[in-house]
Design an enzyme around this catalytic site. Structure first.
Site, mmCIF file in Angstrom:
data_model
loop_
_atom_site.group_PDB
_atom_site.id
_atom_site.type_symbol
_atom_site.label_atom_id
_atom_site.label_comp_id
_atom_site.label_asym_id
_atom_site.label_seq_id
_atom_site.Cartn_x
_atom_site.Cartn_y
_atom_site.Cartn_z
ATOM 1 N N SER A 58 23.335 -10.976 88.503
ATOM 2 C CA SER A 58 24.505 -10.190 88.906
ATOM 3 C C SER A 58 25.651 -11.145 89.236
ATOM 4 O O SER A 58 25.424 -12.355 89.434
ATOM 5 C CB SER A 58 24.174 -9.334 90.131
ATOM 6 O OG SER A 58 23.975 -10.177 91.254
ATOM 7 N N ASP B 198 24.474 -9.212 84.508
ATOM 8 C CA ASP B 198 24.185 -7.829 84.889
ATOM 9 C C ASP B 198 25.429 -7.216 85.550
ATOM 10 O O ASP B 198 26.021 -7.831 86.450
ATOM 11 C CB ASP B 198 23.012 -7.872 85.889
ATOM 12 C CG ASP B 198 22.391 -6.516 86.124
ATOM 13 O OD1 ASP B 198 22.488 -5.638 85.244
ATOM 14 O OD2 ASP B 198 21.774 -6.332 87.203
ATOM 15 N N GLU C 157 27.766 0.856 79.391
ATOM 16 C CA GLU C 157 27.154 1.998 80.098
ATOM 17 C C GLU C 157 28.026 3.239 80.024
ATOM 18 O O GLU C 157 29.232 3.178 80.169
ATOM 19 C CB GLU C 157 26.899 1.614 81.568
ATOM 20 C CG GLU C 157 26.263 2.735 82.391
ATOM 21 C CD GLU C 157 25.743 2.271 83.765
ATOM 22 O OE1 GLU C 157 25.430 1.075 83.918
ATOM 23 O OE2 GLU C 157 25.661 3.114 84.669
ATOM 24 N N GLY D 199 18.262 0.764 87.392
ATOM 25 C CA GLY D 199 17.736 1.438 88.586
ATOM 26 C C GLY D 199 16.323 1.936 88.391
ATOM 27 O O GLY D 199 15.955 3.020 88.823
ATOM 28 N N ALA D 200 15.490 1.123 87.714
ATOM 29 C CA ALA D 200 14.180 1.606 87.279
ATOM 30 C C ALA D 200 13.018 1.004 88.066
ATOM 31 O O ALA D 200 11.880 1.034 87.601
ATOM 32 C CB ALA D 200 14.010 1.335 85.788
ATOM 33 N N ASN E 252 15.498 -2.321 83.714
ATOM 34 C CA ASN E 252 16.002 -3.253 84.729
ATOM 35 C C ASN E 252 15.252 -3.101 86.046
ATOM 36 O O ASN E 252 15.164 -1.983 86.577
ATOM 37 C CB ASN E 252 17.472 -2.950 85.029
ATOM 38 C CG ASN E 252 18.393 -3.391 83.931
ATOM 39 O OD1 ASN E 252 17.959 -3.628 82.802
ATOM 40 N ND2 ASN E 252 19.662 -3.500 84.245
HETATM 41 O O1 G3H Z 1 21.933 -3.591 89.894
HETATM 42 C C1 G3H Z 1 22.118 -4.714 90.280
HETATM 43 C C2 G3H Z 1 21.376 -5.548 91.218
HETATM 44 O O2 G3H Z 1 20.482 -4.896 92.005
HETATM 45 C C3 G3H Z 1 22.244 -6.624 91.801
HETATM 46 O O3 G3H Z 1 22.396 -6.664 93.170
HETATM 47 O O4 G3H Z 1 24.595 -7.901 93.571
HETATM 48 O O5 G3H Z 1 22.885 -7.749 95.357
HETATM 49 O O6 G3H Z 1 22.490 -9.167 93.335
HETATM 50 P P1 G3H Z 1 23.135 -7.937 93.903
HETATM 51 P P1 13P Z 2 16.556 -1.420 90.844
HETATM 52 O O1 13P Z 2 17.373 -1.366 92.100
HETATM 53 O O2 13P Z 2 15.875 -0.115 90.602
HETATM 54 O O3 13P Z 2 15.616 -2.546 90.801
HETATM 55 O O4 13P Z 2 17.584 -1.594 89.611
HETATM 56 C C1 13P Z 2 17.979 -2.850 89.181
HETATM 57 C C2 13P Z 2 19.085 -2.808 88.194
HETATM 58 O O5 13P Z 2 19.410 -1.800 87.608
HETATM 59 C C3 13P Z 2 19.781 -4.072 87.928
HETATM 60 O O6 13P Z 2 20.848 -3.897 87.062
HETATM 61 ZN ZN ZN Z 3 21.798 -1.948 87.271
#
Ligand code: G3H
Ligand code: 13P
Ligand code: ZN
Length: 312
Positions: free
Chosen positions: A55, A87, A139, A217-218, A259
């Site tokens: 990310s 990401d 997306e 979000g899986a 993901n």
């Molecule tokens: O969907 C994305 C991740 O869960 C990233 O989260 O910005 O805290 O690394 P983060």
């Molecule tokens: P989760 O929070 O379900 O693990 O999703 C991660 C995600 O979509 C990262 O892009």
């Molecule tokens: Zn995501």
């Protein structure tokens, strides 16, 4: 820096193989040496392709040079099928920066923009990325939950299946993330009966046969990690993920990238909390960090075999 110099690959062939063989390529997020090494070891030991997801906030946390040093240190070869993926890229500039660093795949997330603005932004990123043979994910539809430290959305909107062909044709995107009821974080569903919207997935897959679809979000939020966290001083009430059988069903319907971030966070936290609580005299970080790392490794192996079905 060319990503090929790191032994990385883009996602093109990975997704073609996944679609043809009905599995999903796992995209696991990492943010330090322990999480990276655990994920790559799991993929190597199961002979699974893997997408290493970073990310924007994780990139900031690691720093550009440290990230590159760690990827270099993996000694990857292209036949291992490892991609390095941005990401939830939030801007054209962010995607360009990742590509210049040596990422082989980027996501441009314009999902909160109106359709035309999302399509225009995605098109611009695709035009740049394809010059360097880098794959682009985009997306349509929005997920609720925390996507990045900086962005949080309380509402969600499902993907409209009538929009997808137009969006893919307009943008040239290589894969498309869709919203069918998953959400980011560890609190995804109020009850175990809540189902994903397979009707929407089915309609999208009919519109886009043989096109790589992505599920964000899986995380499945394994109960044992939540239990361990709570047992050793944590406080996570009503954490609930997506049931593995629903994820397996989605994989049979053209979802070819899944993901997962929250599950690794839970696995790591459970390992660290248990290690610290059961060894109160110990103050060696290598011991508790290793407990977290081993938990991530075991969970990634399990999900690769039993959810993604991308390795053995
Ligand atoms: O969907 C994305 C991740 O869960 C990233 O989260 O910005 O805290 O690394 P983060
Ligand atoms: P989760 O929070 O379900 O693990 O999703 C991660 C995600 O979509 C990262 O892009
Ligand atoms: Zn995501």
């Amino acid at each position: 820096m060319d990503y090929k110099d790191f032994g990385l690959v883009n996602t093109k062939q990975m997704f073609a193989n996944a679609l043809a063989n009905h599995y999903a390529v796992p995209a696991f997020n990492f943010y330090n040496m322990e999480t990276l090494v655990a994920i790559v070891a799991a993929a190597r030991d199961t002979h699974s392709p893997v997408i290493l997801a970073v990310s924007e906030s994780a990139l900031k946390y690691m720093g550009d040079d440290m990230l590159r040093g760690m990827i270099w240190g993996l000694n990857l070869t292209p036949n291992e099928n490892v991609a390095l993926h941005l990401d939830h890229g939030s801007s054209f500039e962010s995607c360009v920066h990742a590509i210049e660093l040596g990422f082989s795949s980027v996501m441009i997330d314009g999902s909160k923009l109106p359709f035309d603005a999302n399509a225009d932004l995605t098109r611009t990123v695709v035009e740049f990325a394809h010059k360097y043979d880098v794959s682009v994910e985009s997306e349509l539809g929005t997920l609720s939950g925390i996507e990045d430290e900086n962005t949080q959305s309380a509402t969600s909107s499902y993907t409209n299946p009538d929009d997808v062909v137009n969006f893919v044709n307009k943008t040239g995107t290589d894969s498309l993330a869709i919203a069918i009821g998953t959400s980011h974080g560890a609190y995804k569903r109020k009850s175990d009966d809540e189902e994903l919207r397979f009707d929407i997935l089915d309609a999208v897959a009919k519109q886009l046969p043989d096109f790589p679809l992505v599920l964000h979000g899986a995380s499945s939020v394994p109960e044992q990690f939540v239990k361990t966290i709570n047992e050793f001083g944590g406080k996570m009430t009503n954490a609930r993920g997506i049931a593995p059988d629903q994820l397996r069903r989605a994989v049979q319907m053209n979802i070819c990238k899944i993901n997962v971030d929250s599950d690794s966070r839970l696995a790591f936290t459970a390992g660290v909390r248990e290690q610290l609580a059961t060894h109160p005299e110990n103050f060696n970080p290598r011991d508790y960090l290793n407990a977290g790392r081993e938990n991530i490794y075991a969970n990634c192996v399990d999900e690769i075999k039993n959810i993604m079905q991308s390795g053995k």
